[in-house]
Design an enzyme around this catalytic site. Structure first.
Site, PDB file in Angstrom:
ATOM      1  N   PRO A  11     -12.779 -45.238  24.243  1.00 37.44           N
ATOM      2  CA  PRO A  11     -13.500 -46.490  24.451  1.00 37.44           C
ATOM      3  C   PRO A  11     -13.488 -46.980  25.892  1.00 37.44           C
ATOM      4  O   PRO A  11     -12.511 -46.814  26.619  1.00 37.44           O
ATOM      5  CB  PRO A  11     -12.763 -47.475  23.539  1.00 37.44           C
ATOM      6  CG  PRO A  11     -11.391 -46.916  23.397  1.00 37.44           C
ATOM      7  CD  PRO A  11     -11.583 -45.423  23.416  1.00 37.44           C
ATOM      8  N   ASN A  12     -14.609 -47.557  26.256  1.00 37.45           N
ATOM      9  CA  ASN A  12     -14.844 -48.217  27.540  1.00 37.45           C
ATOM     10  C   ASN A  12     -15.010 -47.258  28.713  1.00 37.45           C
ATOM     11  O   ASN A  12     -15.329 -47.699  29.813  1.00 37.45           O
ATOM     12  CB  ASN A  12     -13.744 -49.244  27.853  1.00 37.45           C
ATOM     13  CG  ASN A  12     -13.674 -50.320  26.798  1.00 37.45           C
ATOM     14  OD1 ASN A  12     -14.700 -50.854  26.389  1.00 37.45           O
ATOM     15  ND2 ASN A  12     -12.480 -50.614  26.323  1.00 37.45           N
ATOM     16  N   ARG A  19     -16.211 -50.618  35.963  1.00 36.06           N
ATOM     17  CA  ARG A  19     -15.087 -51.279  35.295  1.00 36.06           C
ATOM     18  C   ARG A  19     -13.807 -51.067  36.096  1.00 36.06           C
ATOM     19  O   ARG A  19     -13.346 -49.947  36.256  1.00 36.06           O
ATOM     20  CB  ARG A  19     -14.901 -50.711  33.889  1.00 36.06           C
ATOM     21  CG  ARG A  19     -13.696 -51.278  33.174  1.00 36.06           C
ATOM     22  CD  ARG A  19     -13.476 -50.593  31.829  1.00 36.06           C
ATOM     23  NE  ARG A  19     -12.246 -51.067  31.244  1.00 36.06           N
ATOM     24  CZ  ARG A  19     -11.326 -50.274  30.708  1.00 36.06           C
ATOM     25  NH1 ARG A  19     -11.504 -48.977  30.669  1.00 36.06           N
ATOM     26  NH2 ARG A  19     -10.231 -50.787  30.205  1.00 36.06           N
ATOM     27  N   ASN A  75      -9.251 -37.866  26.977  1.00 32.88           N
ATOM     28  CA  ASN A  75      -8.834 -39.134  27.560  1.00 32.88           C
ATOM     29  C   ASN A  75      -9.040 -40.157  26.450  1.00 32.88           C
ATOM     30  O   ASN A  75     -10.142 -40.671  26.271  1.00 32.88           O
ATOM     31  CB  ASN A  75      -9.665 -39.484  28.792  1.00 32.88           C
ATOM     32  CG  ASN A  75      -9.199 -40.774  29.438  1.00 32.88           C
ATOM     33  OD1 ASN A  75      -8.518 -41.583  28.816  1.00 32.88           O
ATOM     34  ND2 ASN A  75      -9.582 -40.982  30.687  1.00 32.88           N
ATOM     35  N   HIS A  81      -2.545 -45.641  22.731  1.00 32.83           N
ATOM     36  CA  HIS A  81      -1.407 -46.496  22.410  1.00 32.83           C
ATOM     37  C   HIS A  81      -1.471 -47.092  21.008  1.00 32.83           C
ATOM     38  O   HIS A  81      -0.543 -47.789  20.604  1.00 32.83           O
ATOM     39  CB  HIS A  81      -1.332 -47.646  23.427  1.00 32.83           C
ATOM     40  CG  HIS A  81      -1.759 -47.245  24.792  1.00 32.83           C
ATOM     41  ND1 HIS A  81      -1.017 -46.386  25.583  1.00 32.83           N
ATOM     42  CD2 HIS A  81      -2.878 -47.530  25.502  1.00 32.83           C
ATOM     43  CE1 HIS A  81      -1.663 -46.186  26.724  1.00 32.83           C
ATOM     44  NE2 HIS A  81      -2.787 -46.865  26.697  1.00 32.83           N
ATOM     45  N   ASP A  88      -2.953 -37.703  14.319  1.00 34.03           N
ATOM     46  CA  ASP A  88      -2.975 -36.843  13.140  1.00 34.03           C
ATOM     47  C   ASP A  88      -4.160 -35.877  13.165  1.00 34.03           C
ATOM     48  O   ASP A  88      -4.026 -34.714  12.775  1.00 34.03           O
ATOM     49  CB  ASP A  88      -3.002 -37.682  11.868  1.00 34.03           C
ATOM     50  CG  ASP A  88      -1.680 -38.394  11.599  1.00 34.03           C
ATOM     51  OD1 ASP A  88      -0.673 -38.093  12.283  1.00 34.03           O
ATOM     52  OD2 ASP A  88      -1.665 -39.257  10.699  1.00 34.03           O
ATOM     53  N   GLU A  99      -3.911 -34.029  27.361  1.00 33.31           N
ATOM     54  CA  GLU A  99      -4.190 -35.465  27.449  1.00 33.31           C
ATOM     55  C   GLU A  99      -4.369 -35.846  28.916  1.00 33.31           C
ATOM     56  O   GLU A  99      -3.556 -35.465  29.764  1.00 33.31           O
ATOM     57  CB  GLU A  99      -3.010 -36.228  26.840  1.00 33.31           C
ATOM     58  CG  GLU A  99      -3.138 -37.730  26.850  1.00 33.31           C
ATOM     59  CD  GLU A  99      -1.907 -38.414  26.251  1.00 33.31           C
ATOM     60  OE1 GLU A  99      -1.857 -39.653  26.328  1.00 33.31           O
ATOM     61  OE2 GLU A  99      -0.999 -37.729  25.731  1.00 33.31           O
ATOM     62  N   LEU A 102      -6.924 -41.432  33.815  1.00 35.45           N
ATOM     63  CA  LEU A 102      -7.307 -41.632  35.210  1.00 35.45           C
ATOM     64  C   LEU A 102      -6.206 -42.338  35.996  1.00 35.45           C
ATOM     65  O   LEU A 102      -5.907 -41.967  37.129  1.00 35.45           O
ATOM     66  CB  LEU A 102      -8.605 -42.442  35.285  1.00 35.45           C
ATOM     67  CG  LEU A 102      -9.828 -41.743  34.692  1.00 35.45           C
ATOM     68  CD1 LEU A 102     -10.947 -42.743  34.466  1.00 35.45           C
ATOM     69  CD2 LEU A 102     -10.282 -40.612  35.591  1.00 35.45           C
ATOM     70  N   SER A 103      -5.626 -43.357  35.393  1.00 34.94           N
ATOM     71  CA  SER A 103      -4.580 -44.124  36.070  1.00 34.94           C
ATOM     72  C   SER A 103      -3.205 -43.617  35.639  1.00 34.94           C
ATOM     73  O   SER A 103      -3.076 -42.911  34.632  1.00 34.94           O
ATOM     74  CB  SER A 103      -4.711 -45.610  35.727  1.00 34.94           C
ATOM     75  OG  SER A 103      -4.434 -45.829  34.355  1.00 34.94           O
ATOM     76  N   ARG A 108       1.681 -49.185  34.784  1.00 33.23           N
ATOM     77  CA  ARG A 108       0.895 -50.306  34.281  1.00 33.23           C
ATOM     78  C   ARG A 108       1.684 -51.089  33.232  1.00 33.23           C
ATOM     79  O   ARG A 108       2.893 -50.958  33.133  1.00 33.23           O
ATOM     80  CB  ARG A 108      -0.429 -49.767  33.744  1.00 33.23           C
ATOM     81  CG  ARG A 108      -1.210 -49.062  34.883  1.00 33.23           C
ATOM     82  CD  ARG A 108      -2.562 -48.619  34.506  1.00 33.23           C
ATOM     83  NE  ARG A 108      -3.375 -49.769  34.115  1.00 33.23           N
ATOM     84  CZ  ARG A 108      -4.459 -49.662  33.368  1.00 33.23           C
ATOM     85  NH1 ARG A 108      -4.864 -48.487  32.937  1.00 33.23           N
ATOM     86  NH2 ARG A 108      -5.151 -50.736  33.044  1.00 33.23           N
ATOM     87  N   ARG A 112       1.224 -49.730  27.613  1.00 31.93           N
ATOM     88  CA  ARG A 112       0.534 -48.476  27.933  1.00 31.93           C
ATOM     89  C   ARG A 112       1.500 -47.298  28.099  1.00 31.93           C
ATOM     90  O   ARG A 112       1.072 -46.163  28.270  1.00 31.93           O
ATOM     91  CB  ARG A 112      -0.296 -48.631  29.201  1.00 31.93           C
ATOM     92  CG  ARG A 112      -1.413 -49.639  29.072  1.00 31.93           C
ATOM     93  CD  ARG A 112      -2.283 -49.651  30.317  1.00 31.93           C
ATOM     94  NE  ARG A 112      -3.147 -50.803  30.353  1.00 31.93           N
ATOM     95  CZ  ARG A 112      -4.334 -50.889  29.751  1.00 31.93           C
ATOM     96  NH1 ARG A 112      -4.790 -49.874  29.053  1.00 31.93           N
ATOM     97  NH2 ARG A 112      -5.053 -51.987  29.853  1.00 31.93           N
TER      98      ARG A 112
END
Length: 148
Positions: A11-12, A19, A75, A81, A88, A99, A102-103, A108, A112
């Site tokens: 998402p996002n 963003r 990603n 989280h 699963d 996995e 980006l950050s 953070r 997270r």
């Protein structure tokens, strides 16, 4: 063995480039997809690059991947989280998973720092921006070369 890697984005991530660029960078997801495809082509394999904001869609793509792709780069974004279902699904398809974030999630917010995905992934790459995708694909390129 199929020589396609499924690259999934949660998402996002469709908002990349605009963003929170101080956290996620200025590259768009389309630019990252193009970079992944170009890298894979130079190494003799293909990528199937996708993004969704619907968790059920992501789970369906993972289920459909079994027997169709050599592995998954994911990603999971915020689902990292929160989603036991994602963990699963990745475990159930029995494919190698890398996995990517980006950050650096460990620099953070505390929420997270936990990943439901990491225990079922071969490795985790975080904090290198869009380069993380290429590093994950490099892993699969080496797997393909070793199997040749």
């Amino acid at each position: 063995m199929t020589r396609t890697v499924l690259v999934l984005n949660g998402p996002n991530l469709n908002l990349l480039g605009t963003r929170e660029p101080q956290t996620y960078g200025r590259r768009t997801l389309g630019e990252i997809a193009d970079e992944c495809a170009a890298f894979a082509e130079t190494r003799g394999f293909a990528v199937d690059f996708r993004q969704t904001n619907q968790e059920g869609q992501l789970l369906d793509w993972i289920h459909q991947a079994r027997g169709r792709v050599a592995g998954i780069v994911i990603n999971p974004a915020a689902w990292t989280h929160t989603s036991v279902a994602l963990r699963d699904a990745l475990a159930a398809v029995e494919l190698p998973v890398v996995e990517v974030h980006l950050s650096n999630v460990h620099q953070r917010e505390a929420f997270r720092h936990h990943s439901y995905v990491s225990p079922v992934a071969l490795g985790v790459i975080c904090g290198f921006g869009s380069l993380g995708y290429r590093l994950a694909l490099e892993h699969f390129a080496e797997r393909f070369e070793a199997a040749a």
